[in-house]
Design an enzyme around this catalytic site. Structure first.
Site, PDB file in Angstrom:
ATOM      1  CB  CYS A  42      -0.928  -0.003   1.218  1.00  0.00           C
ATOM      2  SG  CYS A  42      -1.818   1.534   1.412  1.00  0.00           S
ATOM      3  CB  CYS A  47      -3.054   2.558  -1.791  1.00  0.00           C
ATOM      4  SG  CYS A  47      -3.419   0.845  -1.425  1.00  0.00           S
ATOM      5  CE  LYS A  50      -4.495   4.082  -6.433  1.00  0.00           C
ATOM      6  NZ  LYS A  50      -5.050   2.756  -6.331  1.00  0.00           N
ATOM      7  CE1 TYR A  98       2.177   1.117   7.899  1.00  0.00           C
ATOM      8  CE2 TYR A  98       2.468   3.352   7.100  1.00  0.00           C
ATOM      9  CZ  TYR A  98       1.677   2.239   7.276  1.00  0.00           C
ATOM     10  OH  TYR A  98       0.376   2.247   6.846  1.00  0.00           O
ATOM     11  CE1 TYR A 177     -10.383  -1.790  -6.493  1.00  0.00           C
ATOM     12  CE2 TYR A 177     -10.689  -4.042  -7.241  1.00  0.00           C
ATOM     13  CZ  TYR A 177     -11.016  -3.009  -6.382  1.00  0.00           C
ATOM     14  OH  TYR A 177     -11.960  -3.189  -5.413  1.00  0.00           O
ATOM     15  CD  GLU A 181      -6.772   2.076  -9.151  1.00  0.00           C
ATOM     16  OE1 GLU A 181      -7.703   2.223  -8.354  1.00  0.00           O
ATOM     17  OE2 GLU A 181      -5.636   1.690  -8.787  1.00  0.00           O
ATOM     18  CB  ALA A 340     -12.665   4.367  -4.347  1.00  0.00           C
ATOM     19  CG  HIS A 434     -29.311  22.478  -5.160  1.00  0.00           C
ATOM     20  ND1 HIS A 434     -29.396  21.634  -6.248  1.00  0.00           N
ATOM     21  CD2 HIS A 434     -29.502  23.739  -5.627  1.00  0.00           C
ATOM     22  CE1 HIS A 434     -29.642  22.367  -7.326  1.00  0.00           C
ATOM     23  NE2 HIS A 434     -29.706  23.629  -6.983  1.00  0.00           N
ATOM     24  CD  GLU A 439     -28.700  18.463  -6.034  1.00  0.00           C
ATOM     25  OE1 GLU A 439     -29.761  18.809  -5.495  1.00  0.00           O
ATOM     26  OE2 GLU A 439     -27.950  19.254  -6.634  1.00  0.00           O
TER      27      GLU A 439
HETATM   28  P1  NDP Z   1      -7.353  -8.222 -10.814  1.00  0.00           P
HETATM   29  O1  NDP Z   1      -7.442  -9.627 -10.415  1.00  0.00           O
HETATM   30  O2  NDP Z   1      -8.376  -7.234 -10.351  1.00  0.00           O
HETATM   31  O3  NDP Z   1      -7.321  -8.110 -12.398  1.00  0.00           O
HETATM   32  C1  NDP Z   1      -6.464  -8.909 -13.164  1.00  0.00           C
HETATM   33  C2  NDP Z   1      -6.789  -8.665 -14.612  1.00  0.00           C
HETATM   34  O4  NDP Z   1      -5.887  -9.362 -15.431  1.00  0.00           O
HETATM   35  C3  NDP Z   1      -8.194  -9.147 -14.973  1.00  0.00           C
HETATM   36  O5  NDP Z   1      -8.757  -8.224 -15.863  1.00  0.00           O
HETATM   37  C4  NDP Z   1      -7.912 -10.487 -15.628  1.00  0.00           C
HETATM   38  O6  NDP Z   1      -8.864 -10.841 -16.588  1.00  0.00           O
HETATM   39  C5  NDP Z   1      -6.603 -10.198 -16.314  1.00  0.00           C
HETATM   40  N1  NDP Z   1      -5.828 -11.401 -16.549  1.00  0.00           N
HETATM   41  C6  NDP Z   1      -5.545 -12.398 -15.685  1.00  0.00           C
HETATM   42  N2  NDP Z   1      -4.811 -13.361 -16.283  1.00  0.00           N
HETATM   43  C7  NDP Z   1      -4.633 -12.959 -17.564  1.00  0.00           C
HETATM   44  C8  NDP Z   1      -3.987 -13.529 -18.678  1.00  0.00           C
HETATM   45  N3  NDP Z   1      -3.394 -14.715 -18.609  1.00  0.00           N
HETATM   46  N4  NDP Z   1      -4.017 -12.857 -19.845  1.00  0.00           N
HETATM   47  C9  NDP Z   1      -4.648 -11.667 -19.917  1.00  0.00           C
HETATM   48  N5  NDP Z   1      -5.279 -11.072 -18.912  1.00  0.00           N
HETATM   49  C10 NDP Z   1      -5.270 -11.721 -17.729  1.00  0.00           C
HETATM   50  O7  NDP Z   1      -5.905  -7.796 -10.410  1.00  0.00           O
HETATM   51  P2  NDP Z   1      -5.154  -6.417 -10.279  1.00  0.00           P
HETATM   52  O8  NDP Z   1      -3.745  -6.804 -10.491  1.00  0.00           O
HETATM   53  O9  NDP Z   1      -5.737  -5.366 -11.148  1.00  0.00           O
HETATM   54  O10 NDP Z   1      -5.431  -6.000  -8.775  1.00  0.00           O
HETATM   55  C11 NDP Z   1      -5.200  -6.925  -7.718  1.00  0.00           C
HETATM   56  C12 NDP Z   1      -6.006  -6.572  -6.499  1.00  0.00           C
HETATM   57  O11 NDP Z   1      -5.434  -5.445  -5.875  1.00  0.00           O
HETATM   58  C13 NDP Z   1      -7.440  -6.173  -6.769  1.00  0.00           C
HETATM   59  O12 NDP Z   1      -8.285  -7.281  -6.852  1.00  0.00           O
HETATM   60  C14 NDP Z   1      -7.762  -5.301  -5.604  1.00  0.00           C
HETATM   61  O13 NDP Z   1      -8.220  -6.102  -4.559  1.00  0.00           O
HETATM   62  C15 NDP Z   1      -6.435  -4.685  -5.254  1.00  0.00           C
HETATM   63  N6  NDP Z   1      -6.357  -3.276  -5.700  1.00  0.00           N
HETATM   64  C16 NDP Z   1      -7.231  -2.360  -5.205  1.00  0.00           C
HETATM   65  C17 NDP Z   1      -7.192  -1.048  -5.604  1.00  0.00           C
HETATM   66  C18 NDP Z   1      -8.170  -0.073  -5.066  1.00  0.00           C
HETATM   67  O14 NDP Z   1      -8.796  -0.346  -4.056  1.00  0.00           O
HETATM   68  N7  NDP Z   1      -8.379   1.090  -5.707  1.00  0.00           N
HETATM   69  C19 NDP Z   1      -6.210  -0.589  -6.584  1.00  0.00           C
HETATM   70  C20 NDP Z   1      -5.347  -1.620  -7.068  1.00  0.00           C
HETATM   71  C21 NDP Z   1      -5.436  -2.914  -6.630  1.00  0.00           C
HETATM   72  P3  NDP Z   1     -10.274 -11.556 -16.196  1.00  0.00           P
HETATM   73  O15 NDP Z   1     -11.162 -10.473 -15.689  1.00  0.00           O
HETATM   74  O16 NDP Z   1     -10.721 -12.117 -17.512  1.00  0.00           O
HETATM   75  O17 NDP Z   1      -9.936 -12.598 -15.201  1.00  0.00           O
END
Ligand code: NDP
Length: 451
Positions: A42, A47, A50, A98, A177, A181, A340, A434, A439
């Site tokens: 994070c 986070c 980012k 930390y 995500y 992002e 978010a 408002h 709203e």
């Molecule tokens: P996610 O699991 O959310 O997304 C992974 C993406 O990669 C999906 O779209 C998936 O497709 C795709 N993918 C997986 N394998 C392949 C492949 N072999 N070829 C092509 N595409 C592939 O992971 P992230 O890395 O984006 O984020 C990890 C976690 O981190 C999130 O789930 C979230 O919990 C956390 N996070 C939270 C944030 C926030 O709160 N704002 C910001 C960033 C991360 P498919 O959908 O088809 O499986």
């Protein structure tokens, strides 16, 4: 058995540091080992950096808007290295915070990797062994590449903060995500962004209408999003990367960023050897209280691959301390977590998507999509979405979905009402603020869909 510590935490990220600190405040003798930087994903490579990059990237659009509002102002260039220097300084400051928190709570820190040799013994990298009554695994996760020919030429989110210069062009692979992002961030910073997602729509699992709007708006802002598309292979060509896509296209990019998911950090710690059961992805399996199959070993956060969010890891760390050190067995509450996604535009969401709610019970859907005042005045065409998914049976708001600038801030507050079990009528009897975008959440009178 005599123990060196009451608690040994492995991993100095959000969950581990919180658990260590709170347990120490309860009078426990606590140690913590961290092989990398304190603060974890994070603070150091997730986070926090980012979000600072989101802020940096949003100034580009602000200059244009300011001109539309009458300001005599010219867009300049974004200087990545100036930003990166400040970013590094901020991360150093936070890491020290930390470290300070641990030190001031009396936690003994070891800047080393650790593994287990039995249910009560932690072995540090230098061979030192420490006995602990309880061990908490809080080692988090790491980004993984998907296993494609030539993927070694691509980077992950861990590398993006360390680039010496911003690429002219980048291909982002994934639709979660992180992919979405960074598509917004880099696009805002002036990088030519292409995104490949293998599925039919980005942000799988979120409300269809909300993710559809995010996707449309990302494209409007210049992200070249290719749905149903993946990489076949990648080759290095001079200082560029040649990518062959499943749609038959061949393109050259300066960088390729894999945002294709994350894996739990449970390797090379001898966990299975001492009896800790791991799941298919390597996640540490725990019961409702965070206890693993070895009774003295608990786990919190991303290493358990449940809800991989910082505030959830913190809650899990606190629940662990309540359970083990305060004699008050506490299950972390994973229901109705507001979250978010810092795409551009932002998405804030709590509860069930329209699709999931409909599977569960008969619903009413209240939704409105419009051009907000501030952007509309500036001549922008972008739209926002305010949406409530309501139970027909008990009138409770089952889901709230917002796509709008500041949606993350809004959903935190809407999340309180939804968590309290507010009904549509509770929303309705709240007077509108408002003129605001949110709203609309208390003024929607007629359902757009039922069933
Ligand atoms: P996610 O699991 O959310 O997304 C992974 C993406 O990669 C999906 O779209 C998936 O497709 C795709 N993918 C997986 N394998 C392949 C492949 N072999 N070829 C092509 N595409 C592939 O992971 P992230 O890395 O984006 O984020 C990890 C976690 O981190 C999130 O789930 C979230 O919990 C956390 N996070 C939270 C944030 C926030 O709160 N704002 C910001 C960033 C991360 P498919 O959908 O088809 O499986």
């Amino acid at each position: 058995m005599t123990f060196d510590f009451d608690l040994f935490v492995i991993g100095g990220g959000s969950g581990g540091v919180r658990a260590a600190r709170v347990a120490a405040q309860e009078g426990a003798r606590v140690a913590l080992a961290e092989e990398d930087r304190y603060g974890g994903t994070c603070v150091i490579r997730g986070c926090v950096p980012k979000k600072l990059m989101v802020f940096a990237s949003e100034y580009a659009g602000m200059v244009e808007d300011a001109k539309a509002y009458g300001w005599d102002i010219q867009p300049g260039r974004f200087h990545w290295q100036d930003f990166r220097t400040k970013l590094y300084a901020e991360l150093d400051r936070l890491e020290n915070v930390y470290r300070g928190l641990l030190k001031n709570s009396g936690v003994q820190s070891y800047d080393q990797r650790a593994r287990l040799s039995d249910a009560h013994t932690v072995v540090l990298e230098d061979g030192t062994k420490k006995k602990a009554k309880h061990i908490l695994l809080a080692t988090g996760g790491r980004p993984v590449k998907p296993g494609m020919p030539g993927e070694e030429f691509g980077i992950t989110s861990n590398d993006i903060f360390h680039l010496d210069e911003l690429p002219g062009s980048i291909l982002i692979v994934g639709g979660g995500y992180i992919a979405c992002e960074f598509a917004g961030i880099l696009n805002g910073m002036g990088v030519d962004v292409t995104q490949y997602y293998r599925g039919a729509q980005i942000l799988r699992g979120f409300d269809d209408e909300a993710r559809g709007l995010v996707s449309d708006e990302m494209c409007q802002r210049g992200v070249k999003l290719h749905l149903g598309t993946n990489i076949v292979e990648m080759k290095k060509e001079g200082d560029k990367i040649r990518v062959l896509a499943t749609n038959g296209e061949e393109s050259l990019f300066d960088q390729v960023l894999f945002a294709t998911g994350r894996a739990p950090n449970s390797d090379d710690m001898d966990l299975e050897e001492i009896g800790v059961t791991l799941g298919r992805k390597g996640e540490v399996l725990v019961d409702d209280y965070g206890q693993t199959t070895v009774p003295s070993v608990y786990a919190v956060g991303d290493v358990t691959d449940r809800v991989n969010l910082t505030p959830v890891a913190i809650r899990e760390g606190m629940a662990f301390v309540e359970t083990v050190f305060k004699g008050n067995p506490t299950k972390p509450d994973h229901a109705l977590i507001p979250t978010a996604i810092f795409t551009q535009p932002e998405m804030g969401t709590v509860g069930l998507s329209e699709e999931d709610a409909r599977e569960q019970e008969p619903i009413e859907v209240y939704a409105t999509s419009f051009k907000p005042m501030q952007q509309s005045f500036a001549g922008r065409s972008e739209r926002v979405l305010m949406k409530l998914v309501v139970s027909q049976k008990n009138r409770k708001v089952l889901g709230c979905h917002i796509v709008a600038p500041g949606a993350g801030e809004m959903i935190q507050l809407a999340g309180i009402a939804v968590k309290m079990g507010a009904t549509k009528e509770d929303f309705d009897r709240t007077v509108a603020v408002h003129p605001t975008m949110s709203e609309e959440l208390v003024t929607m009178k007629t359902p757009v869909r039922t069933g």
